[in-house]
Design an enzyme around this catalytic site. Structure first.
Site, short mmCIF file in Angstrom:
data_model
loop_
_atom_site.label_atom_id
_atom_site.label_comp_id
_atom_site.label_asym_id
_atom_site.label_seq_id
_atom_site.Cartn_x
_atom_site.Cartn_y
_atom_site.Cartn_z
N CYS A 266 0.81 -1.22 0.00
CA CYS A 266 0.00 0.00 0.00
C CYS A 266 0.85 1.27 0.00
O CYS A 266 0.53 2.24 -0.71
CB CYS A 266 -0.95 0.00 1.18
SG CYS A 266 -0.15 -0.17 2.79
N HIS A 308 -2.01 0.74 6.88
CA HIS A 308 -2.42 1.00 5.51
C HIS A 308 -2.04 2.44 5.12
O HIS A 308 -1.80 3.29 5.98
CB HIS A 308 -3.92 0.78 5.35
CG HIS A 308 -4.38 0.75 3.92
ND1 HIS A 308 -3.77 -0.02 2.96
CD2 HIS A 308 -5.38 1.41 3.28
CE1 HIS A 308 -4.38 0.15 1.81
NE2 HIS A 308 -5.37 1.03 1.97
N ASP A 323 -7.94 5.47 -2.99
CA ASP A 323 -7.08 4.36 -2.57
C ASP A 323 -6.79 3.50 -3.80
O ASP A 323 -7.61 2.69 -4.22
CB ASP A 323 -7.78 3.53 -1.49
CG ASP A 323 -6.86 2.48 -0.87
OD1 ASP A 323 -5.88 2.09 -1.53
OD2 ASP A 323 -7.12 2.04 0.26
#
Length: 706
Positions: A266, A308, A323
């Site tokens: 991520c 994250h 995202d």
């Protein structure tokens, strides 16, 4: 010339004599006015100093307490310095806004800034202080933990009107109440992106980020299109690093490494996205925090380091969230394999929806007013993206962990469009009753054991051609008692009862709108108006007895007249039964029947024991009507009364044309009596045409043994 220069000497003397008595009054007026102006200026300075130092006194309260009287002695002097600093910086900012767009001009201005200010060198140079950071960008100081309030706004001193203006800007730009009209934080037409998306997904450039951007952004002209192109490219070309996920030593969050390897976790996705945006001249921040993603289970508590990373971009006067990691695809259950599968939901997601899965370290990045606490985030329900994709809007209960009441749990959902649903309890059980509403559903769940259960709900749009339902919601059900009264047969197919779906299948104006029908005597009559000409039949099922073919089919008698159908039901015993109704168009002789709807029939009267209906042969047509006898088993050695309507036939008789003829009455019914003495069974027969000596059997009755 002035008046006194034009007057003669004697005129001046007379004027002086005349005005001299008024001179004391004039001097007194001047003194009073001067004192008043000084007093106003003094009070204004005091107010400015108080307003300008309010935030500093609040943020540095602990420091002030430690310094004690030393701080008090220097207060006035410090306040004066702060006021002076703000005036100087404001002037420099005004010059910066009108300065030429060169690094020399900006650097020259930066050297004149007072302490606590900074210069930002982006592709579009701009100068910022803590006051303007609220309006222009989030924290430039710390990369890992960005702040809506800027790098150092503790030292900022501003007057009351400036603070109110800043708060107004914050409220208008960063507070997003959701009006349920869109899943996005920006009003966009996704269809306009189709050409750009197709181009961006096909771009395959090796080399530097600059080279990639030069090719990628050829079809992007606005800031929104540039952000979209970068987002689409990353989501279609960067693979999630499943090896790096399990082994921190094997992963890299550097944007250059991610671009070269085309893999990243991520942080790699978010870092590459940020770099590409910033090189394009777009304000972008990397946000870190907690996420309800892979491995999340309801009830999990978040602590320690963030798990994250995602991004925020500044576009059209507001910050927006996205995202690229979750939008790129999915990993399997063991996070061993990654599959590219673009998810539109995570592009410019509305903050009120984004917060269901993402909790930033800095609460300001929620873009919500007021922000949620970590405890609220942990306890709030998590809707899957598919929940909103299929058009659903709300669900109840609003907490992920729910408790049964007297062995029952009620779940409801509402949305924009007709939607089809499925559910599982502990992945295999379906102990529940689901009824469809106009744009939603209601589900009653009856766990058969106490303890904790996993309830999953799936959905798909009604007009979707695929048979696959997507997971939209999950609950943890805590059951403290089991409801033994309602037993749901295994043959029950959800949804239950009439709805907009049964109307689509041609069943209108139901006599029983509720999915459960309670009967005291074990008999039920259910009717519908049919939208088209349908061929129908119904079956009966239960788990409380062995279901023979007679119980399955011969406890329901169907009668159709014009556009109305009537199902007569006589239960063989007390209990809970499912009545399934099947249909097909009358003209489709070669096609099979399809499921139309079902009801749950409940009877608690243990004295109920109805026999089967008479056996119908294929010659019994759907518009024929049986009035009596309806029981398929007749008493022995008795006169039995017969009445039925069979239009279009010549003769109707019972067993023997001479011993049991029926007479056609004026109201169209064939009527008469027949004695069952010496009979094992009784048949009703007809002659369709005279003088043909050809008879057809319509119904068959069994006769009790004497």
């Amino acid at each position: 010339m002035a008046l006194h220069h034009r007057l003669k000497l004697w005129e001046k003397i007379l004027l002086g004599i005349f005005c001299f008595p008024l001179l004391p009054f004039y001097l007194c007026y001047l003194c009073c006015k001067g004192a008043e102006e000084e007093d106003k200026e003094g009070h204004q300075d005091e107010r400015n100093m108080e307003r300008g130092t309010m935030d500093q006194r609040q943020d540095n309260s602990e420091l002030q307490a430690g310094r004690g009287s030393e701080h008090k002695g220097r207060k006035v002097q410090n306040d004066s310095l702060v006021l002076h600093r703000n005036k100087v910086n404001a002037k420099i900012h005004h010059e910066a806004e009108t300065a030429s767009d060169t690094s020399q001009d900006i650097q020259a201005l930066s050297q004149r800034l007072e302490p606590g200010c900074q210069v930002s060198f982006d592709m579009q140079p701009k100068i910022t202080t803590p006051q303007f950071l609220k309006k222009l960008s989030f924290g430039k100081g710390k990369q890992k933990k960005s702040s809506l309030r800027g790098t150092d706004n503790k030292g900022f001193q501003g007057n009351e009107s400036t603070k109110k203006q800043d708060q107004k800007i914050l409220d208008s730009k960063y507070a997003y109440p959701w009006d349920q009209s869109s899943l996005k934080s920006l009003d966009i037409d996704l269809k306009k992106f189709e050409r750009l998306d197709a181009y961006a997904s096909r771009v395959d450039v090796t080399g530097s980020v600059e080279t990639l951007l030069e090719i990628l952004l050829k079809e992007a002209h606005t800031e929104l299109e540039k952000i979209r192109a970068i987002f689409i490219w990353i989501c279609h070309h960067i693979e999630y690093d499943v090896v790096g996920f399990h082994n921190k030593g094997a992963r890299s969050g550097d944007a250059k490494d991610v671009l070269q390897s085309r893999k990243g976790v991520c942080a790699g996705y978010a870092g590459l996205f940020q770099q590409m945006c910033r090189l394009t001249g777009i304000q972008c921040e990397e946000i870190s925090g907690y996420a309800k993603g892979y491995g999340y289970r309801i009830g999990k508590k978040f602590s320690g380091d963030p798990d994250h990373a995602w991004n925020a971009v500044h576009l059209k006067g507001r910050w927006h969230l996205l995202d690229s990691t979750w939008a790129a695809g999915n990993v399997d259950g063991n996070c061993a394999h990654f599959k590219f599968e673009f998810n539109e939901f995570y592009f410019l997601t509305h903050p009120a929806l984004f917060i269901e899965h993402h909790f930033p370290e800095d609460k300001d990045w929620q873009l919500l007013s007021p922000p949620l606490s970590l405890k609220q985030f942990e306890n709030n329900i998590r809707h899957e993206p598919a929940f909103y994709d299929v058009g659903l809007l709300t669900s109840y209960p609003e907490t992920p962990t729910v408790k049964t009441v007297n062995g029952k749990l009620v779940i409801s959902m509402k949305g924009r469009y007709p939607t089809l649903f499925m559910f599982t309890l502990n992945e295999t059980e379906r102990r529940g009753l689901m009824t469809l509403e106009k744009c939603g559903m209601k589900l009653e769940v009856y766990p058969q054991e106490t303890g904790t259960h996993r309830l999953q709900i799936f959905a798909k749009p009604f007009n979707c051609s695929s048979d696959q339902h997507a997971t939209v919601l999950e609950y943890v059900v805590e059951c403290s008692s089991v409801d033994k009264r309602l037993k749901i047969p295994k043959e029950l197919t959800n949804p239950v009862g009439p709805s907009w779906l049964t109307e689509q299948k041609g069943f209108l104006q139901p006599s029983h709108p509720d999915p459960i029908i309670h009967t005291d005597d074990g008999r039920v009559s259910v009717s519908f108006t049919l939208k088209e000409d349908l061929d129908l039949f119904a079956t009966l099922h239960t788990d409380e007895m062995t279901v023979t073919e007679d119980i399955k089919r011969k406890h329901i008698f169907t009668w159709q007249h014009e556009n109305r159908v009537l199902f007569k039901v006589q239960l063989p015993q007390a209990g809970t039964f499912v009545m399934n109704i099947y249909s097909k168009p009358e003209m489709d002789k070669g096609n099979s029947y399809s499921f139309a709807l079902n009801y749950l029939l409940s009877c608690t009267n243990t004295a109920v024991k109805w026999p089967v209906f008479p056996l119908k042969y294929t010659s019994w047509l759907r518009h024929y009507e049986l009035v009596e006898p309806t029981a398929g088993v007749l008493p022995a050695n008795r006169n039995v009364r017969f009445k039925l309507k069979v239009p279009g036939v010549n003769i109707v008789f019972v067993n023997d044309i001479k011993k049991g003829p029926l007479t056609l009455s004026d109201n169209g019914y064939w009527e008469g009596s027949f004695n069952t003495a010496g009979c094992k069974d009784v048949n009703i027969m007809v002659e369709e045409s005279p003088n043909r000596n050809y008879y057809m059997t319509l119904l068959n009755y069994q006769v009790e043994h004497p």
